[in-house]
Design a protein around this motif. Sequence first.
Motif, PDB file in Angstrom:
ATOM      1  N   VAL A 113      -3.069   6.712 -27.401  1.00  0.00           N
ATOM      2  CA  VAL A 113      -3.726   6.339 -26.375  1.00  0.00           C
ATOM      3  C   VAL A 113      -5.380   6.828 -26.326  1.00  0.00           C
ATOM      4  N   CYS A 114      -6.175   6.032 -25.990  1.00  0.00           N
ATOM      5  CA  CYS A 114      -7.558   6.362 -25.955  1.00  0.00           C
ATOM      6  C   CYS A 114      -8.308   5.992 -24.343  1.00  0.00           C
ATOM      7  N   ASN A 115      -9.085   6.863 -24.228  1.00  0.00           N
ATOM      8  CA  ASN A 115      -9.539   6.615 -22.889  1.00  0.00           C
ATOM      9  C   ASN A 115     -11.013   5.589 -22.730  1.00  0.00           C
ATOM     10  N   LEU A 116     -11.133   5.106 -24.132  1.00  0.00           N
ATOM     11  CA  LEU A 116     -12.313   4.285 -24.259  1.00  0.00           C
ATOM     12  C   LEU A 116     -11.683   2.848 -24.565  1.00  0.00           C
ATOM     13  N   ALA A 117     -12.524   1.761 -24.424  1.00  0.00           N
ATOM     14  CA  ALA A 117     -12.228   0.397 -24.736  1.00  0.00           C
ATOM     15  C   ALA A 117     -13.414  -0.279 -25.625  1.00  0.00           C
ATOM     16  N   ILE A 195     -11.381  14.045 -35.586  1.00  0.00           N
ATOM     17  CA  ILE A 195     -12.313  12.790 -35.254  1.00  0.00           C
ATOM     18  C   ILE A 195     -11.936  12.422 -33.862  1.00  0.00           C
ATOM     19  N   THR A 196     -13.115  12.433 -33.063  1.00  0.00           N
ATOM     20  CA  THR A 196     -13.008  12.296 -31.688  1.00  0.00           C
ATOM     21  C   THR A 196     -14.029  11.337 -31.034  1.00  0.00           C
ATOM     22  N   ASN A 197     -13.670  10.826 -29.868  1.00  0.00           N
ATOM     23  CA  ASN A 197     -14.991   9.888 -29.367  1.00  0.00           C
ATOM     24  C   ASN A 197     -15.829  10.884 -28.626  1.00  0.00           C
ATOM     25  N   GLY A 198     -15.513  12.186 -28.339  1.00  0.00           N
ATOM     26  CA  GLY A 198     -16.323  13.231 -27.925  1.00  0.00           C
ATOM     27  C   GLY A 198     -16.574  13.504 -26.795  1.00  0.00           C
ATOM     28  N   VAL A 199     -16.078  12.414 -25.781  1.00  0.00           N
ATOM     29  CA  VAL A 199     -16.290  12.494 -24.191  1.00  0.00           C
ATOM     30  C   VAL A 199     -15.702  13.874 -23.589  1.00  0.00           C
ATOM     31  N   ALA A 200     -14.612  14.499 -24.300  1.00  0.00           N
ATOM     32  CA  ALA A 200     -13.862  15.721 -23.609  1.00  0.00           C
ATOM     33  C   ALA A 200     -14.007  16.809 -24.678  1.00  0.00           C
ATOM     34  N   LEU A 201     -14.737  16.575 -25.735  1.00  0.00           N
ATOM     35  CA  LEU A 201     -14.763  17.653 -26.730  1.00  0.00           C
ATOM     36  C   LEU A 201     -15.316  19.071 -26.436  1.00  0.00           C
ATOM     37  N   ASP A 202     -16.212  19.144 -25.223  1.00  0.00           N
ATOM     38  CA  ASP A 202     -16.598  20.165 -24.845  1.00  0.00           C
ATOM     39  C   ASP A 202     -15.305  21.133 -24.237  1.00  0.00           C
ATOM     40  N   THR A 229     -23.154  -0.020 -24.062  1.00  0.00           N
ATOM     41  CA  THR A 229     -22.674  -1.404 -23.709  1.00  0.00           C
ATOM     42  C   THR A 229     -21.359  -1.627 -24.380  1.00  0.00           C
ATOM     43  N   ARG A 230     -20.880  -0.677 -25.288  1.00  0.00           N
ATOM     44  CA  ARG A 230     -19.469  -0.739 -26.047  1.00  0.00           C
ATOM     45  C   ARG A 230     -18.791   0.436 -26.040  1.00  0.00           C
ATOM     46  N   ARG A 231     -19.398   1.718 -26.049  1.00  0.00           N
ATOM     47  CA  ARG A 231     -18.496   2.655 -26.314  1.00  0.00           C
ATOM     48  C   ARG A 231     -18.217   3.280 -24.763  1.00  0.00           C
ATOM     49  N   VAL A 232     -17.551   2.618 -24.078  1.00  0.00           N
ATOM     50  CA  VAL A 232     -17.378   2.769 -22.523  1.00  0.00           C
ATOM     51  C   VAL A 232     -15.921   3.276 -22.216  1.00  0.00           C
ATOM     52  N   PHE A 233     -15.876   3.523 -20.747  1.00  0.00           N
ATOM     53  CA  PHE A 233     -14.421   4.190 -20.512  1.00  0.00           C
ATOM     54  C   PHE A 233     -13.910   2.684 -20.144  1.00  0.00           C
ATOM     55  N   PRO A 238     -20.457   4.420 -18.518  1.00  0.00           N
ATOM     56  CA  PRO A 238     -20.862   4.831 -19.756  1.00  0.00           C
ATOM     57  C   PRO A 238     -20.278   6.347 -20.221  1.00  0.00           C
ATOM     58  N   THR A 239     -20.678   6.526 -21.570  1.00  0.00           N
ATOM     59  CA  THR A 239     -20.308   7.733 -22.182  1.00  0.00           C
ATOM     60  C   THR A 239     -21.192   8.712 -22.977  1.00  0.00           C
ATOM     61  N   PHE A 240     -22.607   8.062 -23.186  1.00  0.00           N
ATOM     62  CA  PHE A 240     -23.434   8.496 -24.038  1.00  0.00           C
ATOM     63  C   PHE A 240     -23.626   9.995 -23.417  1.00  0.00           C
ATOM     64  N   LYS A 241     -24.138  10.335 -22.232  1.00  0.00           N
ATOM     65  CA  LYS A 241     -24.589  11.587 -21.887  1.00  0.00           C
ATOM     66  C   LYS A 241     -23.509  12.723 -22.036  1.00  0.00           C
ATOM     67  N   LEU A 242     -22.074  12.061 -21.790  1.00  0.00           N
ATOM     68  CA  LEU A 242     -21.007  13.280 -21.948  1.00  0.00           C
ATOM     69  C   LEU A 242     -20.999  13.505 -23.503  1.00  0.00           C
ATOM     70  N   ILE A 243     -20.882  12.569 -24.430  1.00  0.00           N
ATOM     71  CA  ILE A 243     -20.823  12.862 -25.854  1.00  0.00           C
ATOM     72  C   ILE A 243     -21.920  13.774 -26.255  1.00  0.00           C
ATOM     73  N   GLU A 244     -23.213  13.207 -25.802  1.00  0.00           N
ATOM     74  CA  GLU A 244     -24.296  14.174 -26.147  1.00  0.00           C
ATOM     75  C   GLU A 244     -24.214  15.618 -25.756  1.00  0.00           C
ATOM     76  N   HIS A 245     -23.613  15.816 -24.542  1.00  0.00           N
ATOM     77  CA  HIS A 245     -23.353  17.112 -24.104  1.00  0.00           C
ATOM     78  C   HIS A 245     -22.541  17.984 -24.970  1.00  0.00           C
ATOM     79  N   SER A 246     -21.482  16.948 -25.377  1.00  0.00           N
ATOM     80  CA  SER A 246     -20.494  17.657 -26.126  1.00  0.00           C
ATOM     81  C   SER A 246     -20.744  18.038 -27.468  1.00  0.00           C
ATOM     82  N   ILE A 247     -21.743  17.227 -28.067  1.00  0.00           N
ATOM     83  CA  ILE A 247     -22.257  17.698 -29.354  1.00  0.00           C
ATOM     84  C   ILE A 247     -23.022  19.019 -29.303  1.00  0.00           C
ATOM     85  N   ASP A 248     -23.821  18.938 -28.168  1.00  0.00           N
ATOM     86  CA  ASP A 248     -24.607  20.040 -27.991  1.00  0.00           C
ATOM     87  C   ASP A 248     -23.901  21.562 -27.883  1.00  0.00           C
TER      88      ASP A 248
END
Length: 509
Positions: A113-117, A195-202, A229-233, A238-248
Amino acid sequence: MQVSANTVTFSVALPDGALPPEYLDESGKVSVLANAVAGTMDIVSRAEVTALERLRAGASVAEDSTTLAGLRDRGYVFDDPVVEDANYRGVVDGYFEAIKEAPFQFMFIPSFVCNLACPYCFEGELTRKSPRMTEEMIDAAFDSIPMIQELHENSGPPYITLFGGEPLLDTAPQRESIEQILSRAYDRGYPVTAITNGVALDAYVPMLLEYGCEEVQVSLDGTPEVHDTRRVFRNGKPTFKLIEHSIDVAAAAGLRVLIRVLVDLDSVGQMPEFAEFALAKGWIDNPKIRLFYGFTKQTSFLYVTPDHPPEKREKMVRGDVKPSLQEAFYRMLRDNPLVDRMLEPDPARIRAAVLEGDRVRPNLQGCSAGTSVVAFDPNGKVYGCPETVGRPQHACGDYFPGFRYSGGYREPWRHRHVDTVEMCRECNVKLFCGGGGCPIKAWAASGGDFNTCYCPKVSTIKTRVESELAYLLPMALQRRQSRTASGSPEKGMGTWDQMTTVGSFPWMT
């Protein structure tokens, strides 16, 4: 005296005036010799190419003896076939002996299962609904690790990779499964990556650190305008900001973060803007963060079965990275040094040889999945390639409820290399492509035979190397000119005159 079967001549277009006229052929290109057994790569003059081709054609080469002696010193030409064969066998056999002691990656898929599409996902419909690994399955997978390593004649250290679907789903059942995997790996002293999409990594960072996770890989597809436009729920959010935060959060906590940037014709033009963003974030210079890239590709070959009609198999397997994408990628890089600094692209695996004086490294297998990767899925099956998971025709055994290893499928794949694939044996670029291309594509296209070849044409392999040389050589020449102008010594190099006795750059010291 003979020309080595592993000597390859590449023809490279360089900017006007990059090299003196004696290095240019009739079309205005320069010739680069490379031999992955000798580990050498050199720009050679027109006279050197002529002498080499005369020898290859069997003509009298008495007048070329001085030139050919220089080429012999670099391994492009040889006198003793026994020594030449021993050198080749030392490289090939030595590699396969070495990987018996190399780390072995065991990938755990607690759920598909993945939460992205993401539209290019190779797991596709599997990510919508899936069983989940039970505690008994997790125990069985760990118990099977020594058996799999024994079957692979591997004594290297095992390491665990959390994989999916999305392994780091922020749900109670998934957290329970992940902690069970982490704790068992920790108790056994196995390193862990994810290996993760990063949206909940934090949300997982404290758990990952508690159990000694060493690094995580996340994906960002360039700028928010492209990425979102593509790595979205699944609901399109969108997911960019969530992944950016998790990386930091992860990097600040001490985890090593690998940021994978997928590049295609829609995103390649946004790479300079993304590089500026990454620089401003401090990611490019952060020792805990490394950015790298991959090209998007079609994955219909994963659905092929041997009983498909030949024409259907061929159609489903055909296609990978389009030449137009590679051309656009290099054009963008030439105009944007910051992107090169961020990604350090090296699709032909020659960057260190060209820019740092390292030896050319032979590519004896196109993918480590053949020898030192295994994936455990939530259905109790074992797979040899993470891209094939969930496709039963590619399962190489079971780990639950009992252990079974499908030697008939796995063994030919595991022992497949440049000497076992007939079409590769006489190909002199085989040590640049890994021999035979993707083994799963070869299996699919042939109807079930791993010891067949499914690779780009030789001309395509050469074009890949020539494209990278056309990109890297001007950088190398510019660096050498700068050092000469400043009077800085060149480590391990002689003067320009010494370097041009056999070619412009004796990369191997």
